[in-house]
Design an enzyme around this catalytic site. Structure first.
Site, PDB file in Angstrom:
ATOM      1  N   HIS A 127      -5.113  -1.655   3.489  1.00  0.00           N
ATOM      2  CA  HIS A 127      -3.904  -0.884   2.330  1.00  0.00           C
ATOM      3  C   HIS A 127      -4.537   0.317   1.891  1.00  0.00           C
ATOM      4  O   HIS A 127      -5.169  -0.266   0.982  1.00  0.00           O
ATOM      5  CB  HIS A 127      -3.145  -2.053   2.477  1.00  0.00           C
ATOM      6  CG  HIS A 127      -1.733  -1.522   1.285  1.00  0.00           C
ATOM      7  ND1 HIS A 127      -1.030  -1.840   2.981  1.00  0.00           N
ATOM      8  CD2 HIS A 127      -2.228  -1.205   0.199  1.00  0.00           C
ATOM      9  CE1 HIS A 127       0.207  -1.191   1.467  1.00  0.00           C
ATOM     10  NE2 HIS A 127      -0.463  -0.707   0.812  1.00  0.00           N
ATOM     11  N   CYS A 128      -4.386   1.729   1.720  1.00  0.00           N
ATOM     12  CA  CYS A 128      -4.385   2.615   0.489  1.00  0.00           C
ATOM     13  C   CYS A 128      -3.739   2.478   0.040  1.00  0.00           C
ATOM     14  O   CYS A 128      -2.124   2.817   0.235  1.00  0.00           O
ATOM     15  CB  CYS A 128      -3.983   3.226   1.728  1.00  0.00           C
ATOM     16  SG  CYS A 128      -4.774   5.335   0.749  1.00  0.00           S
ATOM     17  N   VAL A 129      -3.488   2.648  -1.653  1.00  0.00           N
ATOM     18  CA  VAL A 129      -2.290   2.267  -2.194  1.00  0.00           C
ATOM     19  C   VAL A 129      -2.179   3.880  -2.574  1.00  0.00           C
ATOM     20  O   VAL A 129      -0.850   4.397  -2.884  1.00  0.00           O
ATOM     21  CB  VAL A 129      -2.768   1.367  -3.865  1.00  0.00           C
ATOM     22  CG1 VAL A 129      -3.279   0.192  -3.924  1.00  0.00           C
ATOM     23  CG2 VAL A 129      -4.104   2.585  -4.124  1.00  0.00           C
ATOM     24  N   ASN A 132       0.535   4.360  -0.448  1.00  0.00           N
ATOM     25  CA  ASN A 132       1.327   2.781  -0.082  1.00  0.00           C
ATOM     26  C   ASN A 132       1.636   2.893   1.349  1.00  0.00           C
ATOM     27  O   ASN A 132       2.691   2.970   1.887  1.00  0.00           O
ATOM     28  CB  ASN A 132       3.136   3.426  -0.560  1.00  0.00           C
ATOM     29  CG  ASN A 132       4.168   2.513  -0.705  1.00  0.00           C
ATOM     30  OD1 ASN A 132       3.402   1.091  -1.264  1.00  0.00           O
ATOM     31  ND2 ASN A 132       5.036   2.704  -1.285  1.00  0.00           N
ATOM     32  N   ASN A 133       1.030   2.476   2.581  1.00  0.00           N
ATOM     33  CA  ASN A 133       0.966   2.454   3.578  1.00  0.00           C
ATOM     34  C   ASN A 133      -0.342   1.774   3.942  1.00  0.00           C
ATOM     35  O   ASN A 133      -2.077   1.573   3.150  1.00  0.00           O
ATOM     36  CB  ASN A 133       1.285   3.681   4.885  1.00  0.00           C
ATOM     37  CG  ASN A 133       1.741   3.575   6.201  1.00  0.00           C
ATOM     38  OD1 ASN A 133       1.661   1.879   6.268  1.00  0.00           O
ATOM     39  ND2 ASN A 133       1.297   4.061   6.790  1.00  0.00           N
TER      40      ASN A 133
END
Length: 283
Positions: A127-129, A132-133
């Protein structure tokens, strides 16, 4: 349970957008203008080239944010009698097929539940902050291409920054040296660590792609390798098809499209080729 994404914007996404805008305007209107002259032939050429790279970077980033990484169909049930499905991932404890209690769905191979998105993601990498996805089956290549263009843009800007610093321009007498100095300091503090971090990050994902692994599978593989060696066995990643096959499985069979943020070559994300079978990825 069907989960829906909220607003794609967050503090991290806004920070990336501001950084891209700052790097672009400082590169074109300060570095290029001071070093080459913005309206000279060389200045126009470099401004156009950098603008094109920036547009590709922005487009890839936006596409990675808005592309659903892949969700498990509510009707999915693993076919345990399918002769082509040689790899059947099971729970760590017991011999049951992988089942997500939170989503009330069976997990296809390589799928994992994301606590942030609150749903299972096909071929989940992480999950890549900053997006945001989640990065998963449907947007992994797009994410990889974004990182590639981001590195090219950062290094390109850094070269122009160094070149403009080493050249004395008559414009220095007409403009505030303090404002220019501030732009150079902020740009250097932003571009140098960003170029190094993104280069390491890109190298890491090239390594994963060549082994056909996700970040989660790498972490799980370290433990699996340790357990295999402890039991006197040799661990091998079940989806490793060889460097070239692994490469085209992610980037696509057409080398001319490798740098394009397209994913037409990917299948459903419910079944993947293994070295134990000769069939192609199911679509």
């Amino acid at each position: 349970m069907k989960a829906t994404r909220g607003c794609p914007f967050s503090f991290h996404v806004i920070a990336i957008a501001v950084a891209i805008a700052y790097v672009y305007f400082s590169t074109v209107f300060v570095f290029i203008d001071k070093w080459l002259g913005l309206w000279s032939s060389q200045g126009i050429f470099n401004a156009v080239m950098f603008s094109v790279i920036t547009l590709f970077c922005i487009f890839s980033y936006a596409l990675a944010i808005y592309t659903d990484p892949g969700r498990v169909p509510s009707s999915f049930v693993p076919d345990i009698e399918d002769p082509e499905n040689m790899v059947r991932e099971i729970k760590r404890k017991g011999g049951d097929l992988r089942y997500c209690q939170k989503c009330s769905l069976y997990k296809p191979p390589r799928a994992h539940h994301c606590r942030v998105c609150n749903r299972c993601v096909l071929r989940m990498d992480h999950h890549c902050v900053w997006m945001n996805n989640c990065v998963g089956h449907a947007n992994y290549k797009i994410f990889f291409i974004f990182v590639l263009y981001a590195i090219i843009a950062c290094i390109y800007s850094l070269v122009l920054l160094v070149g403009s610093v080493t050249v004395d321009s008559p414009m220095d007498n007409q403009q505030s040296e303090g404002s220019h100095r501030t732009v150079y300091i902020i740009s250097a503090l932003l571009l140098v660590p960003l170029s190094l971090a993104l280069s390491v990050f890109l190298g890491w994902h090239v390594h994963l792609i060549l082994q056909n692994k996700t970040t989660i599978e790498y972490q799980e593989g370290v433990r699996a390798m340790w357990l295999a060696e402890k039991g006197g066995h040799v661990y091998s990643h079940p989806y490793d098809l060889g460097a070239y096959e692994n490469l085209i499985s992610v980037l696509g069979p057409n080398a001319f499209c490798w740098v394009c943020p397209t994913t037409r070559h990917i299948g459903s994300g419910l079944l993947y080729r293994t070295p134990f079978e000769g069939s192609s990825i199911s679509s």
